[in-house]
Design a protein around this motif. Structure first.
Motif, PDB file in Angstrom:
ATOM      1  N   GLN A 221      36.312  28.136  40.440  1.00  0.00           N
ATOM      2  CA  GLN A 221      36.232  27.273  41.617  1.00  0.00           C
ATOM      3  C   GLN A 221      37.080  27.852  42.756  1.00  0.00           C
ATOM      4  OE1 GLN A 221      37.435  23.388  40.297  1.00  0.00           O
ATOM      5  NE2 GLN A 221      35.817  23.241  38.767  1.00  0.00           N
ATOM      6  N   ARG A 222      38.266  28.368  42.411  1.00  0.00           N
ATOM      7  CA  ARG A 222      39.110  28.995  43.447  1.00  0.00           C
ATOM      8  C   ARG A 222      38.433  30.243  44.002  1.00  0.00           C
ATOM      9  NH1 ARG A 222      43.358  28.148  39.443  1.00  0.00           N
ATOM     10  NH2 ARG A 222      44.540  26.276  39.958  1.00  0.00           N
ATOM     11  N   ALA A 223      37.714  30.970  43.150  1.00  0.00           N
ATOM     12  CA  ALA A 223      37.028  32.183  43.600  1.00  0.00           C
ATOM     13  C   ALA A 223      35.998  31.856  44.680  1.00  0.00           C
ATOM     14  CB  ALA A 223      36.363  32.877  42.416  1.00  0.00           C
TER      15      ALA A 223
ATOM     16  N   ILE B 110      37.939  31.297  47.883  1.00  0.00           N
ATOM     17  CA  ILE B 110      38.417  32.568  48.435  1.00  0.00           C
ATOM     18  C   ILE B 110      37.269  33.332  49.083  1.00  0.00           C
ATOM     19  CG2 ILE B 110      39.363  34.834  47.819  1.00  0.00           C
ATOM     20  CD1 ILE B 110      40.949  33.433  45.598  1.00  0.00           C
ATOM     21  N   TYR B 111      36.157  33.407  48.376  1.00  0.00           N
ATOM     22  CA  TYR B 111      35.000  34.169  48.870  1.00  0.00           C
ATOM     23  C   TYR B 111      34.471  33.590  50.178  1.00  0.00           C
ATOM     24  CZ  TYR B 111      30.309  36.211  49.006  1.00  0.00           C
ATOM     25  OH  TYR B 111      29.165  36.861  49.396  1.00  0.00           O
ATOM     26  N   GLN B 112      34.247  32.271  50.209  1.00  0.00           N
ATOM     27  CA  GLN B 112      33.652  31.693  51.416  1.00  0.00           C
ATOM     28  C   GLN B 112      34.580  31.813  52.613  1.00  0.00           C
ATOM     29  OE1 GLN B 112      34.326  28.828  53.286  1.00  0.00           O
ATOM     30  NE2 GLN B 112      36.078  28.016  52.133  1.00  0.00           N
ATOM     31  N   GLY B 113      35.887  31.640  52.382  1.00  0.00           N
ATOM     32  CA  GLY B 113      36.836  31.739  53.485  1.00  0.00           C
ATOM     33  C   GLY B 113      36.884  33.137  54.082  1.00  0.00           C
ATOM     34  N   GLU B 114      36.955  34.146  53.211  1.00  0.00           N
ATOM     35  CA  GLU B 114      37.058  35.525  53.696  1.00  0.00           C
ATOM     36  C   GLU B 114      35.750  36.006  54.324  1.00  0.00           C
ATOM     37  OE1 GLU B 114      40.417  37.132  50.514  1.00  0.00           O
ATOM     38  OE2 GLU B 114      38.321  37.762  50.318  1.00  0.00           O
TER      39      GLU B 114
ATOM     40  N   LEU C 226      33.256  38.488  41.993  1.00  0.00           N
ATOM     41  CA  LEU C 226      34.041  38.864  40.815  1.00  0.00           C
ATOM     42  C   LEU C 226      35.449  39.296  41.221  1.00  0.00           C
ATOM     43  CD1 LEU C 226      34.245  39.344  37.792  1.00  0.00           C
ATOM     44  CD2 LEU C 226      33.252  41.617  38.148  1.00  0.00           C
ATOM     45  N   ASP C 227      35.551  39.995  42.363  1.00  0.00           N
ATOM     46  CA  ASP C 227      36.868  40.388  42.857  1.00  0.00           C
ATOM     47  C   ASP C 227      37.692  39.153  43.222  1.00  0.00           C
ATOM     48  OD1 ASP C 227      38.782  42.459  44.102  1.00  0.00           O
ATOM     49  OD2 ASP C 227      38.368  41.142  45.804  1.00  0.00           O
ATOM     50  N   ALA C 228      37.050  38.153  43.833  1.00  0.00           N
ATOM     51  CA  ALA C 228      37.756  36.911  44.171  1.00  0.00           C
ATOM     52  C   ALA C 228      38.205  36.190  42.907  1.00  0.00           C
ATOM     53  CB  ALA C 228      36.850  36.006  45.009  1.00  0.00           C
ATOM     54  N   PHE C 229      37.364  36.197  41.875  1.00  0.00           N
ATOM     55  CA  PHE C 229      37.735  35.570  40.604  1.00  0.00           C
ATOM     56  C   PHE C 229      38.946  36.273  39.982  1.00  0.00           C
ATOM     57  CE2 PHE C 229      37.481  35.760  35.957  1.00  0.00           C
ATOM     58  CZ  PHE C 229      37.620  34.417  35.648  1.00  0.00           C
ATOM     59  N   ASP C 230      38.951  37.594  40.007  1.00  0.00           N
ATOM     60  CA  ASP C 230      40.077  38.345  39.437  1.00  0.00           C
ATOM     61  C   ASP C 230      41.375  38.026  40.162  1.00  0.00           C
ATOM     62  OD1 ASP C 230      38.591  39.561  37.480  1.00  0.00           O
ATOM     63  OD2 ASP C 230      38.257  41.418  38.598  1.00  0.00           O
ATOM     64  N   ARG C 231      41.296  37.896  41.489  1.00  0.00           N
ATOM     65  CA  ARG C 231      42.506  37.571  42.245  1.00  0.00           C
ATOM     66  C   ARG C 231      42.994  36.162  41.929  1.00  0.00           C
ATOM     67  NH1 ARG C 231      41.339  38.338  48.212  1.00  0.00           N
ATOM     68  NH2 ARG C 231      39.149  38.552  47.656  1.00  0.00           N
ATOM     69  N   ALA C 232      42.053  35.219  41.814  1.00  0.00           N
ATOM     70  CA  ALA C 232      42.436  33.848  41.451  1.00  0.00           C
ATOM     71  C   ALA C 232      43.063  33.820  40.059  1.00  0.00           C
ATOM     72  CB  ALA C 232      41.212  32.939  41.507  1.00  0.00           C
TER      73      ALA C 232
END
Length: 241
Positions: free
Chosen positions: A35-37, A40-44, A69-75
């Motif tokens: 959910q955080r991913a 992050i994705y939509q904001g960026e 997937l990159d956003a998920f890894d960061r979250a």
């Protein structure tokens, strides 16, 4: 958008962007990191897309699996860092309280009374590198041993989240991994999975390339079972030896 005379094609792109985000499996997942991913994705992507409009932006309605997937890894890494910090605070505070209680006795009480009324230190909410339990002891018994640090592979008490040792616990090898701000990588830059270093290793298939041992870089095991790790105490030690 109509009042601002937006190009109808761009309006359609943005509508597709929000529609596809709501349809994506991450959006309805119970995994909070997924959910955080999405957030992050939509904001960026939305900010980058708006800045690029003057030069001719891409079709934002087509979602990028790689960037998601990159956003998920960061979250995921951010969540693990929070849990690591909680664990370190728990270990340090537990050690301090243990030292204090063994050297001082409240005035007006005998040792037995003070030990009965003393409160046990609060346990951390979660532990990314949990203690392995000795066989035969129930959970929470005094037979707990620390897991191996993902950096130096030692089982001694120290702030594992801040460990920056250049050699393993016994000085036999140079350390292979490092934590740099929000990244957990091998020294050659390859990203690592936090959970792969636990006793119960990560079962995700989303980032197999990160399933490498932080102690020796092999993909066959994690830090807890690495041959270079400090051996755990025997399950049933013989008294006096």
């Amino acid at each position: 958008m109509e009042d601002a005379n937006w190009d109808p094609r761009r309006v359609k792109m943005l509508l597709e962007f929000w529609r596809n985000l709501h349809k994506h499996p991450y959006y309805s997942s119970r995994d909070t990191n997924k959910q955080r991913a999405i957030l992050i994705y939509q904001g960026e992507q939305r900010q980058k897309w708006h800045r690029a409009l003057a030069q001719g932006a891409w079709d934002i309605g087509i979602l990028s699996d790689r960037l998601l997937l990159d956003a998920f890894d960061r979250a995921y890494r951010l969540e693990r860092e929070k849990l690591d910090a909680l664990r370190d605070v728990h270990i340090v505070s537990g050690t301090t309280q243990g030292t204090t209680s063994s050297t001082s006795t409240p005035r007006g009480r005998v040792d037995g009374a003070s030990s009965r009324t003393a409160k046990a230190p609060a346990r951390a909410a979660a532990d990314p590198y949990p203690r392995d339990r000795k066989a035969g002891f129930p959970d929470g018994a005094s037979g707990a041993v620390l897991s191996a640090c993902a950096i130096c592979l030692g089982r001694h008490r120290h702030r594992v989240y801040d460990c920056d040792a250049s050699q393993t616990w016994n000085g036999a090898f140079a350390t292979m991994a490092r934590r740099d701000k929000k990244d957990f990588t091998l020294n050659d830059g390859r990203a690592l999975c936090y959970d792969w270093q636990r006793s119960k290793r990560c079962t995700s298939t989303l980032h197999d390339s990160r399933h490498l041992c932080s102690g020796c870089s092999l993909p066959t095991h994690g830090a807890q079972t690495c041959p270079r790790a400090e051996p755990a105490p025997p399950a049933n030690p013989v008294p006096g030896k």
